[in-house]
Motif scaffolding. Structure first.
Motif, PDB file in Angstrom:
ATOM      1  N   GLU A 119      -7.139   1.903   9.774  1.00 51.89           N
ATOM      2  CA  GLU A 119      -8.579   1.642   9.735  1.00 51.89           C
ATOM      3  C   GLU A 119      -9.381   2.909  10.021  1.00 51.89           C
ATOM      4  O   GLU A 119     -10.400   3.173   9.368  1.00 51.89           O
ATOM      5  CB  GLU A 119      -8.942   0.575  10.764  1.00 51.89           C
ATOM      6  CG  GLU A 119      -8.369  -0.800  10.451  1.00 51.89           C
ATOM      7  CD  GLU A 119      -8.509  -1.772  11.609  1.00 51.89           C
ATOM      8  OE1 GLU A 119      -8.566  -2.992  11.353  1.00 51.89           O
ATOM      9  OE2 GLU A 119      -8.531  -1.313  12.774  1.00 51.89           O
ATOM     10  N   LEU A 132      -1.176  -1.505   3.697  1.00 49.10           N
ATOM     11  CA  LEU A 132       0.045  -1.789   4.438  1.00 49.10           C
ATOM     12  C   LEU A 132       1.108  -2.399   3.528  1.00 49.10           C
ATOM     13  O   LEU A 132       2.296  -2.073   3.626  1.00 49.10           O
ATOM     14  CB  LEU A 132      -0.257  -2.735   5.604  1.00 49.10           C
ATOM     15  CG  LEU A 132      -1.086  -2.153   6.749  1.00 49.10           C
ATOM     16  CD1 LEU A 132      -1.526  -3.258   7.700  1.00 49.10           C
ATOM     17  CD2 LEU A 132      -0.286  -1.094   7.511  1.00 49.10           C
ATOM     18  N   VAL A 158       5.717   1.904   8.924  1.00 50.49           N
ATOM     19  CA  VAL A 158       5.409   0.660   8.219  1.00 50.49           C
ATOM     20  C   VAL A 158       6.590   0.221   7.348  1.00 50.49           C
ATOM     21  O   VAL A 158       6.914  -0.972   7.282  1.00 50.49           O
ATOM     22  CB  VAL A 158       4.128   0.827   7.375  1.00 50.49           C
ATOM     23  CG1 VAL A 158       3.893  -0.397   6.480  1.00 50.49           C
ATOM     24  CG2 VAL A 158       2.924   1.050   8.277  1.00 50.49           C
ATOM     25  N   LEU A 217       1.275 -10.741   7.255  1.00 49.14           N
ATOM     26  CA  LEU A 217       0.357  -9.902   6.483  1.00 49.14           C
ATOM     27  C   LEU A 217       0.072 -10.484   5.109  1.00 49.14           C
ATOM     28  O   LEU A 217      -1.074 -10.453   4.636  1.00 49.14           O
ATOM     29  CB  LEU A 217       0.932  -8.493   6.361  1.00 49.14           C
ATOM     30  CG  LEU A 217       1.177  -7.750   7.687  1.00 49.14           C
ATOM     31  CD1 LEU A 217       1.735  -6.356   7.421  1.00 49.14           C
ATOM     32  CD2 LEU A 217      -0.106  -7.665   8.506  1.00 49.14           C
ATOM     33  N   ILE A 220      -0.237  -3.007  16.203  1.00 51.84           N
ATOM     34  CA  ILE A 220      -1.698  -3.050  16.159  1.00 51.84           C
ATOM     35  C   ILE A 220      -2.278  -1.641  16.199  1.00 51.84           C
ATOM     36  O   ILE A 220      -3.271  -1.339  15.513  1.00 51.84           O
ATOM     37  CB  ILE A 220      -2.234  -3.913  17.315  1.00 51.84           C
ATOM     38  CG1 ILE A 220      -1.862  -5.380  17.084  1.00 51.84           C
ATOM     39  CG2 ILE A 220      -3.754  -3.768  17.436  1.00 51.84           C
ATOM     40  CD1 ILE A 220      -2.222  -6.293  18.245  1.00 51.84           C
ATOM     41  N   VAL A 228      -7.185  -2.857   4.140  1.00 54.61           N
ATOM     42  CA  VAL A 228      -6.153  -2.400   5.081  1.00 54.61           C
ATOM     43  C   VAL A 228      -4.840  -3.129   4.815  1.00 54.61           C
ATOM     44  O   VAL A 228      -3.763  -2.523   4.779  1.00 54.61           O
ATOM     45  CB  VAL A 228      -6.618  -2.619   6.533  1.00 54.61           C
ATOM     46  CG1 VAL A 228      -5.481  -2.338   7.518  1.00 54.61           C
ATOM     47  CG2 VAL A 228      -7.815  -1.729   6.847  1.00 54.61           C
ATOM     48  N   LEU A 229      -4.908  -4.421   4.606  1.00 56.61           N
ATOM     49  CA  LEU A 229      -3.708  -5.213   4.327  1.00 56.61           C
ATOM     50  C   LEU A 229      -3.046  -4.760   3.029  1.00 56.61           C
ATOM     51  O   LEU A 229      -1.817  -4.704   2.933  1.00 56.61           O
ATOM     52  CB  LEU A 229      -4.070  -6.695   4.242  1.00 56.61           C
ATOM     53  CG  LEU A 229      -4.394  -7.353   5.590  1.00 56.61           C
ATOM     54  CD1 LEU A 229      -5.151  -8.662   5.371  1.00 56.61           C
ATOM     55  CD2 LEU A 229      -3.125  -7.596   6.387  1.00 56.61           C
ATOM     56  N   LEU A 235      -9.300  -5.666  11.336  1.00 58.16           N
ATOM     57  CA  LEU A 235      -8.046  -6.388  11.418  1.00 58.16           C
ATOM     58  C   LEU A 235      -7.383  -6.173  12.776  1.00 58.16           C
ATOM     59  O   LEU A 235      -6.848  -7.107  13.379  1.00 58.16           O
ATOM     60  CB  LEU A 235      -7.118  -5.928  10.289  1.00 58.16           C
ATOM     61  CG  LEU A 235      -5.727  -6.558  10.237  1.00 58.16           C
ATOM     62  CD1 LEU A 235      -5.819  -8.058  10.052  1.00 58.16           C
ATOM     63  CD2 LEU A 235      -4.913  -5.926   9.115  1.00 58.16           C
ATOM     64  N   SER A 236      -7.440  -4.942  13.294  1.00 51.83           N
ATOM     65  CA  SER A 236      -6.813  -4.651  14.587  1.00 51.83           C
ATOM     66  C   SER A 236      -7.452  -5.462  15.705  1.00 51.83           C
ATOM     67  O   SER A 236      -6.767  -5.915  16.629  1.00 51.83           O
ATOM     68  CB  SER A 236      -6.904  -3.154  14.901  1.00 51.83           C
ATOM     69  OG  SER A 236      -8.255  -2.725  14.931  1.00 51.83           O
ATOM     70  N   VAL A 276      -2.086  -0.310  12.757  1.00 56.24           N
ATOM     71  CA  VAL A 276      -3.163  -0.878  11.937  1.00 56.24           C
ATOM     72  C   VAL A 276      -4.474  -0.160  12.228  1.00 56.24           C
ATOM     73  O   VAL A 276      -5.242   0.173  11.313  1.00 56.24           O
ATOM     74  CB  VAL A 276      -3.298  -2.392  12.204  1.00 56.24           C
ATOM     75  CG1 VAL A 276      -4.533  -2.955  11.517  1.00 56.24           C
ATOM     76  CG2 VAL A 276      -2.052  -3.129  11.752  1.00 56.24           C
ATOM     77  N   LYS A 277      -4.729   0.101  13.496  1.00 56.10           N
ATOM     78  CA  LYS A 277      -5.962   0.799  13.867  1.00 56.10           C
ATOM     79  C   LYS A 277      -5.994   2.199  13.277  1.00 56.10           C
ATOM     80  O   LYS A 277      -7.058   2.689  12.857  1.00 56.10           O
ATOM     81  CB  LYS A 277      -6.069   0.867  15.397  1.00 56.10           C
ATOM     82  CG  LYS A 277      -7.408   1.389  15.915  1.00 56.10           C
ATOM     83  CD  LYS A 277      -7.461   1.315  17.427  1.00 56.10           C
ATOM     84  CE  LYS A 277      -8.833   1.731  17.947  1.00 56.10           C
ATOM     85  NZ  LYS A 277      -9.183   3.104  17.566  1.00 56.10           N
TER      86      LYS A 277
END
Length: 471
Positions: free
Chosen positions: A40, A57, A89, A121, A33, A53-54, A214-215, A36-37
C-alpha cells in the motif's frame, strides 16, 4: 578520540537497524499484514485501494490459473513488487502440502488459529469486484467450492475429507506448520481462510465509499484485543467470531449448489464433457458429503489444540473411551480464579493447571476433557477419545468441561457458556461422541465439592439436558 568512538557507535547502530529491517518475515498474520502495508505504501491513489492491492498480491503469488481468471481480471497486468517482498509473497500465499505432513501458504493468527491466505485473498478480491447486492460473482467458488468439490470426489473420504489442524514450530516466529494427522483434501486452515475470505469480502464491499486500507481491515479483524467482558463486549467483526458470522451468511443447500457449479466449470475449462448423471443427482451427492463440513466447521466450536497452548506430553498410557458417552460434567477451575481473555493468558492458565494436575496431584495429564476460555475458544485437554480425571468415579462415562475462573459469585461470559451449552454439546452429539439424550450435571452433583461454583451451578440447572442425580 571521542568523535571516532561516536562514529563507530553510530555505524554499528545503523548496521543493527539494517539487519533487523531485513530480518525474514515469519508465517504470522502480523508479518503478512506488514507486507500488505508495504504494498500500500509503495502506491498512491487508486493503486493503494484494496482491490488493486489484492490484485498485485495475486500476481506476485502466481494465482492466475484458468479457473481464477474466469472470475478475476488477468493479474499479469499488475506492476511487480520489489524482490524481497515478491519472494515473501510467493512463499506465504500459494496454498499446498509439502509431502504428507507439512502445509504451506498458511499463517498463525493472534487468536491462535491457522489461516490459509490464498482463499482469504481470492474471496476478498472477488467480493470487491462484484458490488451487486446478494450476487458476489466467484466469491464462494474461489474460497470454498472448488476445494470442497475436490474433497467430495469419490474415494476422497478414505483418509478423511476434512481437517486436520496442526502445530507450529514456534508461536512467536512461526515458519513450519505440521499437520496433526494424515493430510486431507480440505484442511482446517483452508476452512478458516475460506470463511474469512467470505466474511471480510462482504465487510469490505459493504462499507461506504471512501478510503479503506486493506492492512487496516486485516488488523481490525485479526488483532483486536478483548476487554473484561470477553467476546460479550467485542465488536461483531473479529476473527474469533468467524464461524458464527459465516453460519449466518450461507445455508448448506446454497453452498451445495456453488460446489456443483465450481465442479462443472472446472470440467468445461479443461475441455471435458459435463459430468453425466444429471444436476439433481449430483447435488444430492454433494449435499450428503457437505454434512461433514457443516458439522466440523459450522456446528463445532473452534478448539485450540494441545500443541498451541503448550501442553506437556501425557505421562503413562492413556485409557481409550468407549463412545458415545452419556454424561457431560460441568466444572469451574476456581484457580485460576479470573477469566482469561487472550490466547497467551488462556494458554498460560492451561499450562498452570496441567502442572498442578501432573506434579501436585500425580495425574497423567490435565484432568479435563476440554476447557472454555473467555477469549472465544475451547481448549483441548484430554480431548474426545481419552479418559479424563475430572469427575471421580464417572470419568469413563462422561466428558468433563471446565470454565476458567471462579464462578461462585459471578458467571462466565455469555459467549463462553454458549460455546459449551450449544456448540460443544452439538458437536459431541453430531460426531457420535455423546448420545443424543445425554445428561448434563454439575461436578457437585456426583462428588462432594463446591464445583462448579454456586452461580454457575444455578445457571446450568436451566440448561437443556440438565439432570438430577438418580436416587
Amino acid at each position: 578520540m571521542e568523535t571516532v568512538w561516536w562514529k563507530l557507535t553510530l555505524a554499528l547502530l545503523m548496521l543493527a537497524v539494517s539487519t533487523l529491517a531485513k530480518a525474514p518475515r515469519s508465517c504470522h498474520m502480523e508479518d503478512f499484514i506488514q507486507a500488505v502495508k508495504q504494498v500500500e505504501d509503495e502506491e498512491s491513489g487508486s493503486g493503494s485501494e484494496p482491490a488493486a492491492v489484492l490484485r498485485r498480491l495475486r500476481r506476485a503469488a502466481g494465482l492466475n490459473d484458468a479457473f481464477i481468471q474466469h472470475f478475476l481480471p488477468d493479474a499479469a497486468l499488475s506492476p511487480d513488487l520489489d524482490a524481497d517482498l515478491l519472494g515473501y509473497v510467493r512463499t506465504a500465499v500459494p496454498h499446498g502440502l509439502l509431502g504428507e505432513t507439512q502445509e504451506q501458504g498458511v499463517v498463525l493468527t493472534p487468536d491462535g488459529t491457522t489461516v490459509a491466505l490464498q482463499p482469504l485473498l481470492l474471496g476478498m478480491e472477488a467480493r470487491l469486484l462484484s458490488r451487486t447486492p446478494g450476487r458476489p460473482r466467484g466469491l464462494y467458488q474461489l474460497t470454498l467450492a472448488r476445494d470442497l468439490g475436490a474433497a467430495l470426489r469419490p474415494g476422497s473420504a478414505d483418509a478423511g475429507r476434512f481437517g486436520p489442524d496442526g502445530c507450529w514450530d514456534s508461536l512467536t516466529s512461526p515458519r513450519v506448520f505440521t499437520l496433526s494427522g494424515p493430510a486431507s483434501p480440505f484442511t482446517t486452515a483452508q476452512a478458516n481462510g475460506a470463511m474469512d475470505g467470505v466474511v471480510l469480502g462482504a465487510e469490505a464491499s459493504g462499507r461506504p465509499a471512501g478510503p479503506l486500507r486493506l492492512s487496516s481491515l486485516l488488523t481490525q479483524y485479526y488483532c483486536r484485543g478483548l476487554d473484561a467482558r470477553g467476546l460479550d463486549g467485542a465488536p461483531r467483526l473479529i476473527s474469533r467470531r468467524r464461524r458464527e458470522i459465516f453460519r449466518g451468511m450461507i445455508l448448506p443447500p446454497a453452498l451445495a449448489r456453488q460446489v456443483w457449479r465450481a465442479t462443472d466449470l472446472q470440467e468445461r475449462l479443461a475441455g471435458r464433457p459435463r459430468t453425466q448423471g444429471g444436476k439433481k443427482k449430483q447435488l444430492m451427492v454433494v449435499k450428503e458429503g457437505l454434512r461433514e463440513f457443516v458439522h466440523m466447521f459450522m456446528d463445532c466450536p473452534p478448539i485450540i489444540p494441545r500443541c498451541v497452548w503448550g501442553a506437556e506430553p501425557y505421562r503413562g498410557t492413556p485409557t481409550k473411551l468407549s463412545l458415545p458417552l452419556s454424561f457431560l460434567f460441568i466444572h469451574h477451575t476456581s484457580t485460576p480464579s479470573q477469566p482469561c481473555l487472550t490466547l497467551q493468558q488462556c494458554s498460560a492458565d492451561m499450562r498452570s493447571m496441567q502442572r498442578f494436575h501432573q506434579d501436585d496431584r500425580g495425574w497423567d495429564d490435565i484432568g479435563y476433557s476440554f476447557v472454555a476460555g473467555s477469549d472465544g475458544h475451547i481448549y483441548e485437554g484430554r480431548g474426545w477419545h481419552w479418559q479424563g480425571a475430572h469427575t471421580l468415579g464417572h470419568n469413563a462415562v462422561g466428558f468433563g468441561v471446565s470454565f476458567i475462573g471462579d464462578y461462585n459469585a459471578s458467571l462466565p461470559t455469555q459467549h463462553a457458556m454458549e460455546l459449551v451449552r450449544e456448540r460443544l454439546a452439538s458437536c459431541a452429539v453430531g460426531g457420535g461422541r455423546l448420545v443424543s439424550n445425554f445428561t448434563l450435571q454439575g461436578h457437585r452433583q456426583v462428588v462432594n465439592t463446591a464445583c462448579p461454583g454456586d452461580a454457575l451451578y444455578r445457571e446450568i440447572q436451566g440448561w437443556e439436558h440438565f439432570g438430577e442425580v438418580q436416587k
